[in-house]
Design a protein around this motif. Structure first.
Motif, PDB file in Angstrom:
ATOM      1  N   GLY A 229       0.788  -1.236   0.000  1.00 49.27           N
ATOM      2  CA  GLY A 229       0.000   0.000   0.000  1.00 49.27           C
ATOM      3  C   GLY A 229       0.817   1.283   0.000  1.00 49.27           C
ATOM      4  N   THR A 230       2.106   1.184  -0.336  1.00 54.86           N
ATOM      5  CA  THR A 230       2.950   2.387  -0.326  1.00 54.86           C
ATOM      6  C   THR A 230       2.410   3.468  -1.271  1.00 54.86           C
ATOM      7  OG1 THR A 230       4.885   1.029   0.149  1.00 54.86           O
ATOM      8  CG2 THR A 230       5.314   3.227  -0.705  1.00 54.86           C
ATOM      9  N   LEU A 231       2.092   3.069  -2.495  1.00 58.92           N
ATOM     10  CA  LEU A 231       1.669   4.086  -3.463  1.00 58.92           C
ATOM     11  C   LEU A 231       0.342   4.727  -3.053  1.00 58.92           C
ATOM     12  CD1 LEU A 231       2.693   2.524  -6.893  1.00 58.92           C
ATOM     13  CD2 LEU A 231       3.978   4.022  -5.394  1.00 58.92           C
ATOM     14  N   GLU A 232      -0.542   3.936  -2.446  1.00 55.53           N
ATOM     15  CA  GLU A 232      -1.815   4.496  -1.987  1.00 55.53           C
ATOM     16  C   GLU A 232      -1.579   5.497  -0.848  1.00 55.53           C
ATOM     17  OE1 GLU A 232      -1.248   1.311  -2.610  1.00 55.53           O
ATOM     18  OE2 GLU A 232      -2.653   0.853  -4.226  1.00 55.53           O
ATOM     19  N   TRP A 233      -0.653   5.145   0.039  1.00 54.35           N
ATOM     20  CA  TRP A 233      -0.310   6.051   1.152  1.00 54.35           C
ATOM     21  C   TRP A 233       0.160   7.388   0.582  1.00 54.35           C
ATOM     22  CZ3 TRP A 233       2.626   9.237   4.103  1.00 54.35           C
ATOM     23  CH2 TRP A 233       2.459   9.227   5.489  1.00 54.35           C
ATOM     24  N   HIS A 234       1.038   7.303  -0.417  1.00 53.66           N
ATOM     25  CA  HIS A 234       1.558   8.522  -1.041  1.00 53.66           C
ATOM     26  C   HIS A 234       0.427   9.344  -1.647  1.00 53.66           C
ATOM     27  CE1 HIS A 234       5.739   6.488  -1.916  1.00 53.66           C
ATOM     28  NE2 HIS A 234       5.483   6.596  -0.626  1.00 53.66           N
ATOM     29  N   ARG A 235      -0.434   8.657  -2.377  1.00 50.43           N
ATOM     30  CA  ARG A 235      -1.494   9.380  -3.104  1.00 50.43           C
ATOM     31  C   ARG A 235      -2.462  10.056  -2.141  1.00 50.43           C
ATOM     32  NH1 ARG A 235      -4.054   5.502  -7.475  1.00 50.43           N
ATOM     33  NH2 ARG A 235      -5.198   7.382  -8.000  1.00 50.43           N
ATOM     34  N   MET A 236      -2.777   9.390  -1.051  1.00 50.72           N
ATOM     35  CA  MET A 236      -3.742   9.960  -0.103  1.00 50.72           C
ATOM     36  C   MET A 236      -3.195  11.204   0.574  1.00 50.72           C
ATOM     37  SD  MET A 236      -5.763   6.869   1.703  1.00 50.72           S
ATOM     38  CE  MET A 236      -4.354   5.951   2.225  1.00 50.72           C
ATOM     39  N   ARG A 237      -1.872  11.257   0.730  1.00 51.02           N
ATOM     40  CA  ARG A 237      -1.310  12.354   1.521  1.00 51.02           C
ATOM     41  C   ARG A 237      -0.482  13.351   0.714  1.00 51.02           C
ATOM     42  NH1 ARG A 237      -1.711   7.830   4.471  1.00 51.02           N
ATOM     43  NH2 ARG A 237      -2.956   8.049   6.342  1.00 51.02           N
ATOM     44  N   GLY A 238      -0.386  13.130  -0.596  1.00 50.54           N
ATOM     45  CA  GLY A 238       0.334  14.098  -1.429  1.00 50.54           C
ATOM     46  C   GLY A 238       1.842  13.916  -1.407  1.00 50.54           C
ATOM     47  N   VAL A 239       2.294  12.706  -1.086  1.00 49.50           N
ATOM     48  CA  VAL A 239       3.737  12.428  -1.070  1.00 49.50           C
ATOM     49  C   VAL A 239       4.164  12.029  -2.486  1.00 49.50           C
ATOM     50  CG1 VAL A 239       5.531  10.910  -0.118  1.00 49.50           C
ATOM     51  CG2 VAL A 239       3.593  11.636   1.316  1.00 49.50           C
ATOM     52  N   VAL A 240       5.203  12.655  -2.999  1.00 51.48           N
ATOM     53  CA  VAL A 240       5.670  12.315  -4.342  1.00 51.48           C
ATOM     54  C   VAL A 240       6.407  10.974  -4.301  1.00 51.48           C
ATOM     55  CG1 VAL A 240       7.302  12.963  -6.166  1.00 51.48           C
ATOM     56  CG2 VAL A 240       5.766  14.683  -5.190  1.00 51.48           C
ATOM     57  N   THR A 241       6.076  10.107  -5.271  1.00 54.91           N
ATOM     58  CA  THR A 241       6.759   8.818  -5.401  1.00 54.91           C
ATOM     59  C   THR A 241       7.932   9.008  -6.347  1.00 54.91           C
ATOM     60  OG1 THR A 241       4.655   7.645  -5.169  1.00 54.91           O
ATOM     61  CG2 THR A 241       6.502   6.408  -6.120  1.00 54.91           C
ATOM     62  N   GLN A 242       9.135   8.967  -5.816  1.00 52.48           N
ATOM     63  CA  GLN A 242      10.308   8.991  -6.700  1.00 52.48           C
ATOM     64  C   GLN A 242      10.693   7.535  -6.963  1.00 52.48           C
ATOM     65  OE1 GLN A 242      13.403  11.293  -4.840  1.00 52.48           O
ATOM     66  NE2 GLN A 242      12.206  13.180  -4.836  1.00 52.48           N
ATOM     67  N   ALA A 243      10.859   7.173  -8.251  1.00 52.94           N
ATOM     68  CA  ALA A 243      11.206   5.786  -8.589  1.00 52.94           C
ATOM     69  C   ALA A 243      12.699   5.676  -8.843  1.00 52.94           C
ATOM     70  CB  ALA A 243      10.438   5.342  -9.825  1.00 52.94           C
ATOM     71  N   TRP A 244      13.376   4.877  -8.021  1.00 56.97           N
ATOM     72  CA  TRP A 244      14.787   4.613  -8.351  1.00 56.97           C
ATOM     73  C   TRP A 244      14.892   3.368  -9.220  1.00 56.97           C
ATOM     74  CZ3 TRP A 244      17.454   0.293  -6.363  1.00 56.97           C
ATOM     75  CH2 TRP A 244      17.093  -0.231  -5.128  1.00 56.97           C
ATOM     76  N   ALA A 245      15.983   3.300  -9.994  1.00 57.38           N
ATOM     77  CA  ALA A 245      16.172   2.251 -11.015  1.00 57.38           C
ATOM     78  C   ALA A 245      15.005   2.214 -12.002  1.00 57.38           C
ATOM     79  CB  ALA A 245      16.405   0.887 -10.390  1.00 57.38           C
ATOM     80  N   PRO A 246      14.542   3.359 -12.483  1.00 58.56           N
ATOM     81  CA  PRO A 246      13.347   3.374 -13.352  1.00 58.56           C
ATOM     82  C   PRO A 246      13.593   2.751 -14.715  1.00 58.56           C
ATOM     83  CG  PRO A 246      14.368   5.540 -13.339  1.00 58.56           C
ATOM     84  CD  PRO A 246      15.097   4.713 -12.303  1.00 58.56           C
ATOM     85  N   MET A 247      14.891   2.679 -15.138  1.00 63.63           N
ATOM     86  CA  MET A 247      15.193   2.085 -16.446  1.00 63.63           C
ATOM     87  C   MET A 247      15.325   0.566 -16.353  1.00 63.63           C
ATOM     88  SD  MET A 247      18.248   4.573 -17.820  1.00 63.63           S
ATOM     89  CE  MET A 247      18.139   4.046 -19.531  1.00 63.63           C
ATOM     90  N   ALA A 248      15.046   0.017 -15.174  1.00 65.22           N
ATOM     91  CA  ALA A 248      15.261  -1.418 -14.942  1.00 65.22           C
ATOM     92  C   ALA A 248      16.693  -1.784 -15.336  1.00 65.22           C
ATOM     93  CB  ALA A 248      14.231  -2.273 -15.687  1.00 65.22           C
ATOM     94  N   TYR A 249      17.603  -0.871 -14.988  1.00 64.12           N
ATOM     95  CA  TYR A 249      19.051  -1.071 -15.197  1.00 64.12           C
ATOM     96  C   TYR A 249      19.419  -1.317 -16.666  1.00 64.12           C
ATOM     97  CZ  TYR A 249      18.662  -1.888 -10.144  1.00 64.12           C
ATOM     98  OH  TYR A 249      18.367  -1.766  -8.810  1.00 64.12           O
ATOM     99  N   GLY A 250      18.529  -0.965 -17.577  1.00 65.67           N
ATOM    100  CA  GLY A 250      18.834  -1.116 -19.014  1.00 65.67           C
ATOM    101  C   GLY A 250      18.470  -2.478 -19.578  1.00 65.67           C
TER     102      GLY A 250
END
Ligand SMILES: NC(=O)c1ccc[n+]([C@@H]2O[C@H](COP(=O)([O-])OP(=O)(O)OC[C@H]3O[C@@H](n4cnc5c(N)ncnc54)[C@H](OP(=O)(O)O)[C@@H]3O)[C@@H](O)[C@H]2O)c1
Length: 338
Positions: A229-250
């Motif tokens: 439920g991390t993303l839902e927690w963020h969305r409910m409270r206005g926390v920005v989700t920063q994605a690390w390794a977004p390129m799936a390491y290539g």
């Protein structure tokens, strides 16, 4: 009337942080983890690494990115040092960029030989770490500081004291966290701290934080993760989700898979097919898949290659259909939906 926070955007190019008034960043950020080259202590920054970092910086500034992600540990401080040198060399005005840093991870043997790898959110360590980061960067302040990985021994009230002190001294404007789960976010919220962002690993090959929202009564998410439920927690409270390794390491855009070759290979083929349809590079599809999620994810992209950075930037010019998004999700997660 809904109380859900609004993530405002400017045509998809920028992201306004709901919990940080006036804080607007480019939708894509540059992760500077590899800037310093070697992670080994005592190995100096090579001329090749300096040139690669400069090329990456020039490219993203030209593309309009203004968000740069660091940590005190990256290449043992050399990434911060080189970034600061290049920003001055290139005469980039400090106020025109957003510099985010992290603290809280301590290497084994630091500062004394027999000390273990550990996490440290003590007041002394947080404040000392920021002072050292600012020194290496050659800067007066950080725009944002993230607590890198949860310290199991942390007292949230002590963390709050460190935050208050760093804010009062003008050394850090905003504060966030990284790799935090909802129970931890709740714990810190009870102590009065809601982070402006939580940086987590999320990409087409690491979907467990999405899988956790797709439980049915008799089935756990794909990799057996408990409901998160991390993303839902963020969305409910206005926390920005920063994605690390977004390129799936290539691994979905040209890098030969050295793990789970069947799943990675199938997903990479689908990425390529969808990229061809949209007339963009595969990297753009990998990043666009994150951008399509309603949590308003900010990918923190780690390549230093100008051509790959430009390829990622193309993500801003396409939008994946629901069908494309789910086809990619199914391939990446590797198991059917309930
Ligand atoms: N908060 C945390 O705990 C945490 C953890 C890890 C990372 N981060 C942040 O997230 C940022 C991005 O993470 P990341 O760099 O690990 O992952 P990433 O952005 O998914 O991948 C970038 C890496 O993949 C390589 N790559 C991309 N395409 C490739 C290809 N076709 N062939 C070979 N290699 C390829 C890049 O090398 P080239 O430079 O050669 O393209 C680079 O090393 C980091 O810089 C850091 O700021 C945060």
């Amino acid at each position: 009337m809904s109380n859900l926070p609004v993530f405002s955007t400017d045509g998809g190019q920028t992201l306004a942080y709901p919990l940080a008034s006036g804080f607007t960043a480019s939708r894509l950020g540059l992760g500077c983890m590899q800037f310093g080259g070697s992670w080994e202590a005592g190995v100096p920054i090579s001329s090749g690494d300096r040139a690669r970092a400069r090329a990456a910086l020039e490219t993203v500034l030209e593309l309009g990115w203004d968000f740069f992600d660091h940590a005190d540990i990256y290449c043992r401080g050399k990434s911060e040092q080189l970034f600061g040198e290049l920003i001055r060399e290139m005469k980039v005005p400090r106020e025109s960029i957003i510099v985010q840093d992290k603290c809280g991870i301590r290497f084994p043997g630091e500062p004394n030989g027999d000390e273990p790898h550990r996490f440290d959110f003590s007041r002394e360590h947080i404040i000392a770490s920021v002072d050292q980061s600012l020194k290496r960067l050659g800067m007066e302040y950080l725009d944002c500081l993230l607590l890198h990985r949860p310290d199991l021994l942390a007292d949230p009230h002590e963390v709050m004291e460190a935050i208050a002190s760093l804010h009062a001294s003008g050394k850090v404007a905003y504060f966030g966290v990284s790799n935090f789960t909802p129970p931890l976010l709740d714990l810190y919220r009870e102590a009065g701290f809601t982070p402006v962002a939580n940086q987590i690993e999320l990409n087409l090959l690491r979907t467990s934080l999405l899988d956790s929202s797709v439980v049915s009564q008799d089935r756990l998410p794909a990799d057996g993760h408990p409901a998160d439920g991390t993303l839902e927690w963020h969305r409910m409270r206005g926390v920005v989700t920063q994605a690390w390794a977004p390129m799936a390491y290539g691994y979905l855009s040209g890098r030969e898979p050295d793990w789970d070759p069947e799943r990675v290979g199938k997903t990479a083929s689908l990425v390529k097919e969808i990229a061809t349809k949209h007339e963009v590079a595969p990297e753009a599809v990998v990043i666009a898949w994150l951008l399509r999620h309603p949590a308003m994810i900010q990918p923190i992209i780690g390549t230093r290659e100008p051509s790959r950075l430009r390829a990622c930037h193309q993500a801003l010019s396409i939008q994946l259909s629901r069908e494309e998004w789910y086809a990619l999700y199914l391939a990446g997660r590797g198991t059917p939906l309930p």
